[in-house]
Design a protein around this motif. Structure first.
Motif, PDB file in Angstrom:
ATOM      1  N   ARG A  76       0.822  -1.209   0.000  1.00 15.20           N
ATOM      2  CA  ARG A  76       0.000   0.000   0.000  1.00 15.20           C
ATOM      3  C   ARG A  76       0.860   1.265   0.000  1.00 15.20           C
ATOM      4  NH1 ARG A  76      -3.682   1.075   4.992  1.00 15.20           N
ATOM      5  NH2 ARG A  76      -1.870   2.238   5.620  1.00 15.20           N
ATOM      6  N   GLU A  77       1.965   1.242   0.696  1.00 16.76           N
ATOM      7  CA  GLU A  77       2.821   2.426   0.803  1.00 16.76           C
ATOM      8  C   GLU A  77       3.541   2.754  -0.497  1.00 16.76           C
ATOM      9  OE1 GLU A  77       5.230   1.532   4.195  1.00 16.76           O
ATOM     10  OE2 GLU A  77       3.644   2.095   5.598  1.00 16.76           O
ATOM     11  N   LYS A  78       3.506   1.871  -1.452  1.00 17.93           N
ATOM     12  CA  LYS A  78       4.137   2.126  -2.743  1.00 17.93           C
ATOM     13  C   LYS A  78       3.278   3.018  -3.645  1.00 17.93           C
ATOM     14  CE  LYS A  78       7.411  -1.503  -2.891  1.00 17.93           C
ATOM     15  NZ  LYS A  78       8.631  -0.811  -2.561  1.00 17.93           N
ATOM     16  N   PHE A  79       2.014   3.232  -3.244  1.00 17.74           N
ATOM     17  CA  PHE A  79       1.085   4.021  -4.052  1.00 17.74           C
ATOM     18  C   PHE A  79       0.985   5.452  -3.536  1.00 17.74           C
ATOM     19  CE2 PHE A  79      -0.405  -0.379  -4.481  1.00 17.74           C
ATOM     20  CZ  PHE A  79      -0.404  -0.501  -5.859  1.00 17.74           C
ATOM     21  N   SER A  80       0.353   6.295  -4.339  1.00 16.99           N
ATOM     22  CA  SER A  80       0.135   7.692  -3.952  1.00 16.99           C
ATOM     23  C   SER A  80      -0.874   7.738  -2.801  1.00 16.99           C
ATOM     24  CB  SER A  80      -0.411   8.479  -5.140  1.00 16.99           C
ATOM     25  OG  SER A  80      -1.720   8.028  -5.456  1.00 16.99           O
ATOM     26  N   PRO A  81      -0.905   8.846  -2.040  1.00 13.08           N
ATOM     27  CA  PRO A  81      -1.861   8.962  -0.931  1.00 13.08           C
ATOM     28  C   PRO A  81      -3.313   8.771  -1.362  1.00 13.08           C
ATOM     29  CG  PRO A  81      -0.220  10.690  -0.760  1.00 13.08           C
ATOM     30  CD  PRO A  81       0.023   9.984  -2.065  1.00 13.08           C
ATOM     31  N   ARG A  82      -3.659   9.253  -2.528  1.00  9.31           N
ATOM     32  CA  ARG A  82      -5.034   9.100  -3.023  1.00  9.31           C
ATOM     33  C   ARG A  82      -5.370   7.625  -3.290  1.00  9.31           C
ATOM     34  NH1 ARG A  82      -8.555  12.715  -4.269  1.00  9.31           N
ATOM     35  NH2 ARG A  82     -10.115  12.483  -5.905  1.00  9.31           N
ATOM     36  N   THR A  83      -4.425   6.914  -3.892  1.00  9.18           N
ATOM     37  CA  THR A  83      -4.618   5.486  -4.158  1.00  9.18           C
ATOM     38  C   THR A  83      -4.637   4.699  -2.847  1.00  9.18           C
ATOM     39  OG1 THR A  83      -3.454   5.769  -6.256  1.00  9.18           O
ATOM     40  CG2 THR A  83      -3.756   3.525  -5.476  1.00  9.18           C
ATOM     41  N   GLN A  84      -3.808   5.106  -1.896  1.00 11.83           N
ATOM     42  CA  GLN A  84      -3.808   4.454  -0.589  1.00 11.83           C
ATOM     43  C   GLN A  84      -5.172   4.577   0.085  1.00 11.83           C
ATOM     44  OE1 GLN A  84      -0.613   5.613   2.025  1.00 11.83           O
ATOM     45  NE2 GLN A  84       0.912   5.426   0.404  1.00 11.83           N
ATOM     46  N   LEU A  85      -5.773   5.759  -0.027  1.00 11.07           N
ATOM     47  CA  LEU A  85      -7.095   5.979   0.548  1.00 11.07           C
ATOM     48  C   LEU A  85      -8.132   5.090  -0.133  1.00 11.07           C
ATOM     49  CD1 LEU A  85      -8.787   7.646   2.527  1.00 11.07           C
ATOM     50  CD2 LEU A  85      -9.106   9.308   0.695  1.00 11.07           C
TER      51      LEU A  85
END
Length: 161
Positions: A76-85
């Motif tokens: 999950r941390e490999k993605f952008s904050p928006r994608t993480q959300l």
């Protein structure tokens, strides 16, 4: 929402603590009965087993609510904050669906199937034993909804809504 979570936390931790105390008392009694008094105590072993089922599932629900469960954050941390959300929201919905279908619905079916059966040594209805499954499922669903609402409130505060 925070007050509800506090009440749920206290209820679950108190229940789990009482179950653990009972298991310890029954275990000590079983050892004393067997090795000191040289008598058998068949109901205690069965009771401990059933208390352990309730203890394990209620404690799992509490740990879930406290966000202390195992989580794989590496991907999950490999993605952008928006994608993480987005991933968090999809995960929350999946958790609610799985808890509702497997734990609550499936648990209720198991309770209904086993409610006429009784345990050999204690005479306890197995429906009561297996009721731990839907009860803990409901707690997990409530905790997930509280978490989703808290995230939503925090998002709105960050945006300024």
């Amino acid at each position: 929402m925070n007050k509800l979570k506090v009440v749920l936390d206290k209820t679950l931790i108190t229940s789990a603590s009482l179950l653990l105390i009972l298991m310890v008392i029954f275990s000590v009694w079983q050892v004393l009965a067997r090795y000191v008094f040289n008598i058998s105590s068949p109901g205690t072993e069965e009771s401990i087993r059933y208390l352990l089922i309730w203890f394990g599932l209620l404690t799992a629900a509490y740990v879930f609510g406290a966000k202390k469960h195992i989580a794989i954050l590496f991907f999950r941390e490999k993605f952008s904050p928006r994608t993480q959300l987005l991933i968090e929201r999809v995960t929350d919905v999946l958790i609610i669906l799985l808890a509702a279908i497997l734990m609550v619905f499936g648990g209720i079916k198991i309770v209904l199937l086993t409610s006429a059966q009784t345990a050999a040594a204690t005479g306890i209805s197995l429906g009561v034993v297996y009721a731990a499954l839907p009860v803990s499922g409901v707690f997990i669903i409530i905790y997930t909804v509280i978490s989703m609402m808290t995230k939503r409130i925090n998002e709105n505060e960050e945006v300024g809504v």
